[in-house]
Motif scaffolding. Sequence first.
Motif, PDB file in Angstrom:
ATOM      1  N   GLY A 150       0.949  -1.616   0.534  1.00 50.72           N
ATOM      2  CA  GLY A 150      -0.283  -0.245  -0.275  1.00 50.72           C
ATOM      3  C   GLY A 150       0.892   1.589   0.105  1.00 50.72           C
ATOM      4  N   HIS A 197      -0.416   2.368  -5.595  1.00 54.50           N
ATOM      5  CA  HIS A 197      -2.082   1.822  -6.150  1.00 54.50           C
ATOM      6  C   HIS A 197      -2.723   3.534  -6.671  1.00 54.50           C
ATOM      7  CE1 HIS A 197      -1.462   4.767  -2.600  1.00 54.50           C
ATOM      8  NE2 HIS A 197      -2.376   5.520  -3.265  1.00 54.50           N
ATOM      9  N   HIS A 246      -6.623  -2.915  -8.232  1.00 55.11           N
ATOM     10  CA  HIS A 246      -7.419  -2.026  -7.024  1.00 55.11           C
ATOM     11  C   HIS A 246      -8.652  -1.919  -7.418  1.00 55.11           C
ATOM     12  CE1 HIS A 246      -7.907   2.533  -5.628  1.00 55.11           C
ATOM     13  NE2 HIS A 246      -7.360   1.798  -5.098  1.00 55.11           N
ATOM     14  N   ASP A 248     -11.386   1.121  -7.197  1.00 57.58           N
ATOM     15  CA  ASP A 248     -12.229   2.427  -7.039  1.00 57.58           C
ATOM     16  C   ASP A 248     -13.275   2.091  -5.567  1.00 57.58           C
ATOM     17  OD1 ASP A 248     -10.177   3.477  -8.125  1.00 57.58           O
ATOM     18  OD2 ASP A 248     -11.387   3.837  -9.594  1.00 57.58           O
ATOM     19  N   ALA A 251     -12.197   1.056  -2.249  1.00 58.12           N
ATOM     20  CA  ALA A 251     -11.595   2.886  -1.581  1.00 58.12           C
ATOM     21  C   ALA A 251     -12.009   3.523  -1.203  1.00 58.12           C
ATOM     22  CB  ALA A 251      -9.845   2.798  -3.111  1.00 58.12           C
ATOM     23  N   PRO A 258      -7.634  -2.338  -0.536  1.00 60.54           N
ATOM     24  CA  PRO A 258      -9.346  -1.644  -1.564  1.00 60.54           C
ATOM     25  C   PRO A 258      -8.314  -2.508  -2.667  1.00 60.54           C
ATOM     26  CG  PRO A 258      -8.160  -0.058  -1.439  1.00 60.54           C
ATOM     27  CD  PRO A 258      -6.793  -0.664  -0.728  1.00 60.54           C
TER      28      PRO A 258
END
Length: 476
Positions: A150, A197, A246, A248, A251, A258
């Motif tokens: 991360g 990320h 990833h 979104d 997140a 995420p």
Amino acid sequence: MPRTTGHTPTSDLLTGRPATGHTAGGLPHSTTHLLGRGYQPVSAETDHTALTVRGTLPPQLDGTFLRIGPNARGAHDPAVDHAFGGAGMVHALRLGGGRAHWYRNRWLRGDAISRALGELPTPGPRRGLDDNVNANLVRHAGRTLAVTDGGALPLVLDSGLGTLARTDFDGTLPGGFCAHPLTDPVTGELHAVAADHARDEAVLLTIDVEGRVRSALPIPVKGRPWMHSFALTERHAVLFDLPVAHDDAEARAGSPAPYSWQPERDARIGILPRDRHDAAALWLDVAPCFVFHPVNAFEDTDGRITVDVIRHERAFDRDRLHPSESAPTLWRWTLDPREGAVVERQLDDRVQEFPRIDERRTGLPYRYAFTVELDPGQGAALCGPALLRHDLATGRADRHAFTGGRTTGEPAFVPRDALAAEADGWLLTLVYDPAADRSELVVLDTADFTGPPVAVVPLPVRVPHGFHAQWVASEW
């Protein structure tokens, strides 16, 4: 019990077991075990001295056994809290002179923990959206580092588990770092693949023996895949660009990890020369899967690369909180760059994770691998009822079982001496006893792997099931 690139079951060339296929879409498992006492975080930092030893601790074991993992401070509910999101905590036992001198545990001082404990923030630069470090430990250039995914920077620990500082390797690290750096046993340099990320790019890093970044090679990727780990050979880095990437929406929802399974993504393995900054990665397709932990990799004189991995059929698809959707097993990928082909073969059908090798063989031809055998009925497991030792030359797998419902996590291997044969030494592992609600350090002699431990150090406390273990010799 292998499968090949065409998904045609064959007989296992190593074990001779008959092949069977996998359930389409992975194997969902119960996660009710996560409610068990062994997974619950501990609520305080403690110190214990004058520990007893059953059996005999080898005098060569002069150092500190460490284990890291997430340990939420306050309420924790595995039904709604991400398995990877708890504040990092390190547990340690100091051994030497045939004695167990002390056990202690400490939260790693990210900003949130420092505030909660009323302490000044940890000094050093900051990177990424979150400075929580809870994934792994590595020793390099005279420093013990806690590392994670991360983008967060490594934390430097002192010998009492105090968090000294964040480090960007004296200003030479261009971005964030990663959870699984690897040390080249020949050069002593540390290598890492750091994924960003926020960008469609990863970076292959080489940190020299003085602890400064010597090279940083950008690697274009699509859609920000979760490159949790990589493998190393003498001349190449092997990259895993797989269908967990990833997300979104995750997140925006505040997930500490995420990422989600994205079946439209290609699954591919990259081969990248370690020290050619003008080179691009060669990408080879594999069947969709995810790899948290490779075992090892090496190359032959014809340029073929062997990569052994713990392969998950999928991860973070229906269950975004736990890696619970398949039964991970041991596989071998043989990469042929000239033909642009990959042969995929399952080496062992037992459910297992957390592989370890004799790290003197990292990136080199090797024979032995240790793994944690998991309960086939449990997904998202950080522990299991046995350790396995795989002889990859003969296909034999020895099993050291822990009875009475006791479970173990990832072990650390310590060679008997600098000139010992491969995998000749000791395995150190924490074992949890649910009946006593206590943990113990178990020391196995690999010369009698299936026999009784040479030493057991009972602890007066429980160590929650965690991620990774490390041994730091006495010079720390």
